[in-house]
Design an enzyme around this catalytic site. Structure first.
Site, short mmCIF file in Angstrom:
data_model
loop_
_atom_site.label_atom_id
_atom_site.label_comp_id
_atom_site.label_asym_id
_atom_site.label_seq_id
_atom_site.Cartn_x
_atom_site.Cartn_y
_atom_site.Cartn_z
N LYS A 120 0.63 -1.35 0.07
CA LYS A 120 -0.08 0.11 0.00
C LYS A 120 0.91 1.24 0.26
O LYS A 120 0.57 2.32 -0.46
CB LYS A 120 -1.05 -0.15 1.15
N ASP A 135 -9.79 2.21 2.92
CA ASP A 135 -9.50 1.50 4.48
C ASP A 135 -10.16 2.21 5.67
O ASP A 135 -10.95 1.57 6.20
CB ASP A 135 -8.24 1.24 4.67
P1 NAP Z 1 1.74 -4.07 6.29
O1 NAP Z 1 1.57 -2.69 5.86
O2 NAP Z 1 2.49 -4.79 5.62
O3 NAP Z 1 1.93 -3.70 7.83
C1 NAP Z 1 2.19 -4.74 8.88
C2 NAP Z 1 2.06 -4.16 10.32
O4 NAP Z 1 2.04 -5.44 11.17
C3 NAP Z 1 3.45 -3.32 10.67
O5 NAP Z 1 2.95 -2.55 11.57
C4 NAP Z 1 4.12 -4.60 11.16
O6 NAP Z 1 5.08 -4.07 12.28
C5 NAP Z 1 3.16 -5.41 12.00
N1 NAP Z 1 3.43 -6.63 12.27
C6 NAP Z 1 3.98 -7.90 11.36
N2 NAP Z 1 4.07 -9.07 11.70
C7 NAP Z 1 4.00 -8.63 13.29
C8 NAP Z 1 4.30 -9.44 14.28
N3 NAP Z 1 4.62 -10.72 14.37
N4 NAP Z 1 4.28 -8.71 15.70
C9 NAP Z 1 3.91 -7.55 15.88
N5 NAP Z 1 3.77 -6.68 14.69
C10 NAP Z 1 3.87 -7.43 13.48
O7 NAP Z 1 -0.04 -4.61 6.07
P2 NAP Z 1 -1.06 -3.93 6.42
O8 NAP Z 1 -1.65 -3.60 4.81
O9 NAP Z 1 -1.06 -2.67 7.42
O10 NAP Z 1 -2.20 -5.12 6.93
C11 NAP Z 1 -2.16 -5.28 8.43
C12 NAP Z 1 -3.43 -6.39 8.72
O11 NAP Z 1 -4.67 -5.62 8.51
C13 NAP Z 1 -3.21 -7.45 7.54
O12 NAP Z 1 -3.43 -8.64 8.62
C14 NAP Z 1 -4.41 -7.20 6.88
O13 NAP Z 1 -4.98 -8.46 6.22
C15 NAP Z 1 -5.39 -6.53 7.64
N6 NAP Z 1 -6.31 -5.64 6.79
C16 NAP Z 1 -7.48 -5.93 6.92
C17 NAP Z 1 -8.41 -5.15 6.03
C18 NAP Z 1 -9.75 -5.22 6.18
O14 NAP Z 1 -10.48 -4.69 5.17
N7 NAP Z 1 -10.47 -6.22 7.25
C19 NAP Z 1 -7.93 -4.08 5.35
C20 NAP Z 1 -6.64 -3.72 5.60
C21 NAP Z 1 -5.82 -4.60 6.05
P3 NAP Z 1 6.29 -3.49 11.74
O15 NAP Z 1 6.42 -2.17 11.19
O16 NAP Z 1 7.38 -3.50 12.90
O17 NAP Z 1 7.11 -4.60 10.50
#
Ligand code: NAP
Length: 284
Positions: free
Chosen positions: A72, A112
């Site tokens: 994103k 989002d």
């Molecule tokens: P992203 O940009 O890749 O960011 C990932 C985030 O998760 C970062 O803050 C990362 O921390 C953290 N993280 C990853 N593994 C971790 C762990 N083991 N322990 C603690 N923190 C961890 O992903 P994103 O797009 O923000 O998505 C995040 C989540 O939201 C995903 O599961 C996605 O499927 C969900 N989501 C859902 C919707 C919906 O419509 N329901 C929409 C968007 C996203 P660091 O900065 O330290 O790497």
């Protein structure tokens, strides 16, 4: 008389991984409901190949894309590089989850935050004005959520992230005195009315380590991820006495509806799609 079939506009969701995505089913349901002639698939992009994959899709006549993790923020940079337009909400989030190509210029948007707020307020009855919110995560989804929550009148937004510098950067970019970054080690001192789990820990197999004190004030607990019946975060919240909560399935449907509106100019009804998806997921 020769009746020609209307060509279907092509859309897809791009990410890595992508096989788990429910977006194709949601958009197929929206298309059936509204009569819009679209097709919608999935596109797995190599981790170092986001821009090349998008360019190819555009060249082949694609009309638009949803962007999911981990692309994103890259999508936002790519729209800038291409001299495209970025919507104010995507600009504020620094992240793009919706791309549109069929108007002669590239448009980057972020649905989002709007999807999250709609799900929280309209489906789950969460009162956002005046609430103090703890946001766990600082990735693309958290960025979209943060500015939408501030726009709804929350009085405090505490951001905690595994990599603290990313939480600090998000707060600096929000430039709003209601937002602050806190260290994971400070979580036990936090009281909030809403706790939002916005990390991808569940996807990468790691469990979030949260002190029970986070749940002490019985906040509404929302997990942006979703799973049959419950998630590890919601289980943890329930064990700590929080019985009000929801997973992100409603947000998924609402952000998709908002993307559909951006692309097609029609807002589909979300409740029947949400209910059907909920039943399918919980039966899995
Ligand atoms: P992203 O940009 O890749 O960011 C990932 C985030 O998760 C970062 O803050 C990362 O921390 C953290 N993280 C990853 N593994 C971790 C762990 N083991 N322990 C603690 N923190 C961890 O992903 P994103 O797009 O923000 O998505 C995040 C989540 O939201 C995903 O599961 C996605 O499927 C969900 N989501 C859902 C919707 C919906 O419509 N329901 C929409 C968007 C996203 P660091 O900065 O330290 O790497």
């Amino acid at each position: 008389m020769i009746i020609r079939a209307q060509p279907r506009a092509r859309y897809a969701v791009i990410g890595n991984p992508i096989a788990h995505s429910r977006s194709p089913g949601i958009h197929a349901a929206f298309a059936a409901q509204t009569g819009e002639a679209i097709e919608y698939g999935t596109m797995l992009a190599p981790l170092d190949g986001f821009a090349a994959s998008v360019e190819r899709f555009m060249t082949e006549g694609g009309a638009g894309l949803n962007v999911t993790l981990p692309f994103k923020e890259q999508a936002c940079a790519w729209v800038r590089q291409r001299g495209g337009a970025i919507s104010p909400r995507a600009l504020a989030a620094g992240a793009v989850n919706t791309l549109r190509f069929d108007t002669g210029e590239v448009l980057g948007d972020n649905t989002d935050g709007a999807g999250l707020v709609r799900d929280l307020q309209e489906r789950h009855g969460v009162e956002l004005p005046g609430a103090r919110v703890l946001l766990l995560g600082a990735g693309g989804a958290a960025r979209g959520a943060a500015q939408a929550l501030l726009g709804c009148g929350v009085v405090g937004l505490l951001v905690a992230n595994r990599t603290p510098a990313r939480a600090r950067q998000l707060v600096a970019e929000l430039a709003d005195q209601r937002a602050s970054a806190i260290a994971w080690s400070e979580l036990s001192g936090v009281t909030a009315q809403l706790v939002l789990q916005a990390t991808s820990a569940a996807l990468t197999g790691g469990a979030l380590q949260l002190p029970a004190a986070v749940f002490a004030g019985r906040p509404f607990c929302y997990d942006m991820t979703y799973a049959p019946r419950s998630t590890a975060f919601l289980d943890q919240a329930r064990q700590a006495g929080c019985h009000r909560g929801a997973d992100g399935l409603g947000m998924l449907v609402e952000q998709a509806a908002e993307s559909f509106l951006v692309w097609r100019g029609v807002r589909p009804q979300t409740e029947p799609v949400y209910r059907s998806l909920r039943a399918q997921l919980d039966a899995a």
